[in-house]
Design a protein around this motif. Structure first.
Motif, PDB file in Angstrom:
ATOM      1  N   PHE A  29       0.982  -1.211  -0.042  1.00  0.00           N
ATOM      2  CA  PHE A  29      -0.153   0.026   0.172  1.00  0.00           C
ATOM      3  C   PHE A  29       0.888   1.136   0.145  1.00  0.00           C
ATOM      4  O   PHE A  29       1.848   1.187   0.630  1.00  0.00           O
ATOM      5  N   LEU A  30       0.412   2.325  -0.569  1.00  0.00           N
ATOM      6  CA  LEU A  30       1.134   3.459  -0.855  1.00  0.00           C
ATOM      7  C   LEU A  30       2.604   3.389  -1.299  1.00  0.00           C
ATOM      8  O   LEU A  30       3.616   3.709  -0.452  1.00  0.00           O
ATOM      9  N   PRO A  31       2.885   2.393  -2.275  1.00  0.00           N
ATOM     10  CA  PRO A  31       4.230   2.155  -2.677  1.00  0.00           C
ATOM     11  C   PRO A  31       5.030   3.478  -3.163  1.00  0.00           C
ATOM     12  O   PRO A  31       4.378   4.390  -3.643  1.00  0.00           O
ATOM     13  N   ASP A  32       6.340   3.123  -3.419  1.00  0.00           N
ATOM     14  CA  ASP A  32       7.164   4.425  -3.852  1.00  0.00           C
ATOM     15  C   ASP A  32       7.291   4.348  -5.286  1.00  0.00           C
ATOM     16  O   ASP A  32       7.620   5.336  -5.975  1.00  0.00           O
ATOM     17  N   VAL A  33       7.192   3.309  -5.873  1.00  0.00           N
ATOM     18  CA  VAL A  33       7.317   3.128  -7.602  1.00  0.00           C
ATOM     19  C   VAL A  33       5.899   3.264  -8.174  1.00  0.00           C
ATOM     20  O   VAL A  33       5.086   2.727  -7.800  1.00  0.00           O
ATOM     21  N   ARG A 245      14.520  10.396  -6.926  1.00  0.00           N
ATOM     22  CA  ARG A 245      14.272   9.067  -7.184  1.00  0.00           C
ATOM     23  C   ARG A 245      13.641   8.692  -8.396  1.00  0.00           C
ATOM     24  O   ARG A 245      13.114   9.699  -9.025  1.00  0.00           O
ATOM     25  N   PRO A 246      13.510   7.494  -8.895  1.00  0.00           N
ATOM     26  CA  PRO A 246      12.985   7.196 -10.196  1.00  0.00           C
ATOM     27  C   PRO A 246      11.367   7.831 -10.292  1.00  0.00           C
ATOM     28  O   PRO A 246      11.410   8.222 -11.227  1.00  0.00           O
ATOM     29  N   ASP A 247      10.633   8.167  -9.333  1.00  0.00           N
ATOM     30  CA  ASP A 247       9.325   8.455  -9.443  1.00  0.00           C
ATOM     31  C   ASP A 247       9.164   9.925  -8.508  1.00  0.00           C
ATOM     32  O   ASP A 247       8.075  10.270  -8.731  1.00  0.00           O
ATOM     33  N   ARG A 248      10.027  10.555  -8.204  1.00  0.00           N
ATOM     34  CA  ARG A 248      10.078  11.911  -7.790  1.00  0.00           C
ATOM     35  C   ARG A 248      10.924  12.634  -8.579  1.00  0.00           C
ATOM     36  O   ARG A 248      12.140  12.648  -8.152  1.00  0.00           O
ATOM     37  N   THR A 249      10.355  13.266  -9.484  1.00  0.00           N
ATOM     38  CA  THR A 249      11.236  13.904 -10.423  1.00  0.00           C
ATOM     39  C   THR A 249      10.645  15.270 -10.670  1.00  0.00           C
ATOM     40  O   THR A 249       9.704  15.483 -10.514  1.00  0.00           O
ATOM     41  N   PHE A 250      11.710  16.162 -11.160  1.00  0.00           N
ATOM     42  CA  PHE A 250      11.449  17.897 -11.410  1.00  0.00           C
ATOM     43  C   PHE A 250      11.982  18.029 -12.676  1.00  0.00           C
ATOM     44  O   PHE A 250      13.289  17.780 -12.759  1.00  0.00           O
ATOM     45  N   GLN A 251      11.427  18.485 -13.589  1.00  0.00           N
ATOM     46  CA  GLN A 251      11.809  19.219 -14.960  1.00  0.00           C
ATOM     47  C   GLN A 251      11.653  20.667 -15.304  1.00  0.00           C
ATOM     48  O   GLN A 251      10.842  21.155 -14.595  1.00  0.00           O
ATOM     49  N   GLY A 280       6.682  19.072 -11.723  1.00  0.00           N
ATOM     50  CA  GLY A 280       6.933  18.411 -10.496  1.00  0.00           C
ATOM     51  C   GLY A 280       5.831  17.175 -10.280  1.00  0.00           C
ATOM     52  O   GLY A 280       4.941  17.532 -10.361  1.00  0.00           O
ATOM     53  N   HIS A 281       6.750  16.099  -9.720  1.00  0.00           N
ATOM     54  CA  HIS A 281       5.865  15.013  -9.333  1.00  0.00           C
ATOM     55  C   HIS A 281       6.294  14.499  -8.022  1.00  0.00           C
ATOM     56  O   HIS A 281       7.138  14.191  -7.525  1.00  0.00           O
ATOM     57  N   PRO A 282       5.294  15.147  -7.004  1.00  0.00           N
ATOM     58  CA  PRO A 282       5.872  15.059  -5.340  1.00  0.00           C
ATOM     59  C   PRO A 282       5.682  13.600  -4.989  1.00  0.00           C
ATOM     60  O   PRO A 282       6.300  13.406  -3.829  1.00  0.00           O
TER      61      PRO A 282
END
Length: 283
Positions: A29-33, A245-251, A280-282
């Protein structure tokens, strides 16, 4: 008939996902990926961004800065994972604002034009480098009060940007390139909105140097909608990415758009805009 078709498609997708899984799965539940990364060059993707653009309408440059702002996210709620394949159910929500920065005379104004809301549930299947996302969502669009007063709007018009929809997108990662494509179907529109939508795109990502959290990033997104008489919407972008991290990115990107305005109640307008955006993807 439309409701039956949508229900059948959704059930078929869910059962296909379920059939693709083994009996024993790791549940988180609520995974990081994320099993399906956001389509960052889609103007109406659920994500957060702020932009400053030079703006052309009907081929004529306008005397204001166009500033779309989005506050949103895509949140994985639960994963069923078995190594190289898995299934995800999540939540996607975004509020899209469209501002104009004007300077009539000597007074600088920040004017809110319109606000769109998008909320939905994505169902995602992943197999190694391939992922498939089916999203059921609702969109609604609303003029701001100041825009209504400033332009003297006294009657209701057709709000064709309020509807429900189901989209299916496939994505394939090959080395530094990501390829994606899919389509969607709108329904429950109060003004008989055009039903079909098709989309495709590519995204290039490469580290600035080996082991760096910074990447070069560039890509293109293409869409055609029955609602806008199948005219092509194109968004191009290039810039840099910080991947905490792979799923917390900012462009940070330079972007160019050409086509029908992708949000608000003025999607019939032919526009171009060029400028800078921070995405951003928080989660």
């Amino acid at each position: 008939m439309t409701t039956r078709i949508l229900t059948s498609l959704l059930l078929l997708t869910i059962f296909s996902y379920a059939g693709a899984q083994e009996n024993e799965k790791a549940v988180e539940f609520l995974p990081d990926v994320h099993y399906f990364d956001p389509l960052i060059l889609d103007p109406v993707e659920c994500q957060s961004y702020g932009s400053l653009y030079a703006y052309w309408e009907g081929g004529n440059k306008q005397d204001f800065i166009f500033s779309p702002l989005a506050l949103g996210f895509q949140l994985p709620v639960v994963h069923w994972d078995k190594g190289d394949h898995g299934f995800e159910i999540g939540l996607m929500m975004t509020i899209f604002f469209q501002f104009s920065f004007d300077e009539p005379g000597s007074v600088f104004q920040v004017n809110l034009i319109n606000t769109d809301f998008k909320v939905g549930i994505p169902f995602i299947y992943r197999k190694k480098r391939f992922s498939l996302r089916t999203a059921l969502y609702h969109v609604s669009s609303h003029f701001s009060e100041e825009y209504i007063f400033r332009n003297g709007l006294t009657t209701f018009g057709e709000n064709r940007n309020t509807y429900d929809a189901i989209d299916i997108h496939a994505s394939w990662q090959f080395k530094k390139m990501r390829y994606y494509g899919g389509g969607g179907m709108a329904f429950n529109s109060p003004h008989n909105r055009g039903v079909w939508k098709f989309q495709g795109g590519i995204l290039f990502r490469s580290p600035v140097k080996e082991g760096s959290k910074f990447n070069y990033i560039a890509g293109a997104d293409f869409q055609i909608l029955q609602e806008t008489k199948w005219s092509l919407n194109t968004q191009l972008g290039a810039g840099f990415e910080l991947a905490l991290r792979p799923d917390r990115t900012f462009q940070v990107m330079i972007q160019f758009f050409n086509g029908n305005l992708p949000y608000s109640q003025y999607t019939h307008l032919k526009v171009q805009y060029l400028g800078a955006t921070l995405i951003g993807h928080p989660f």
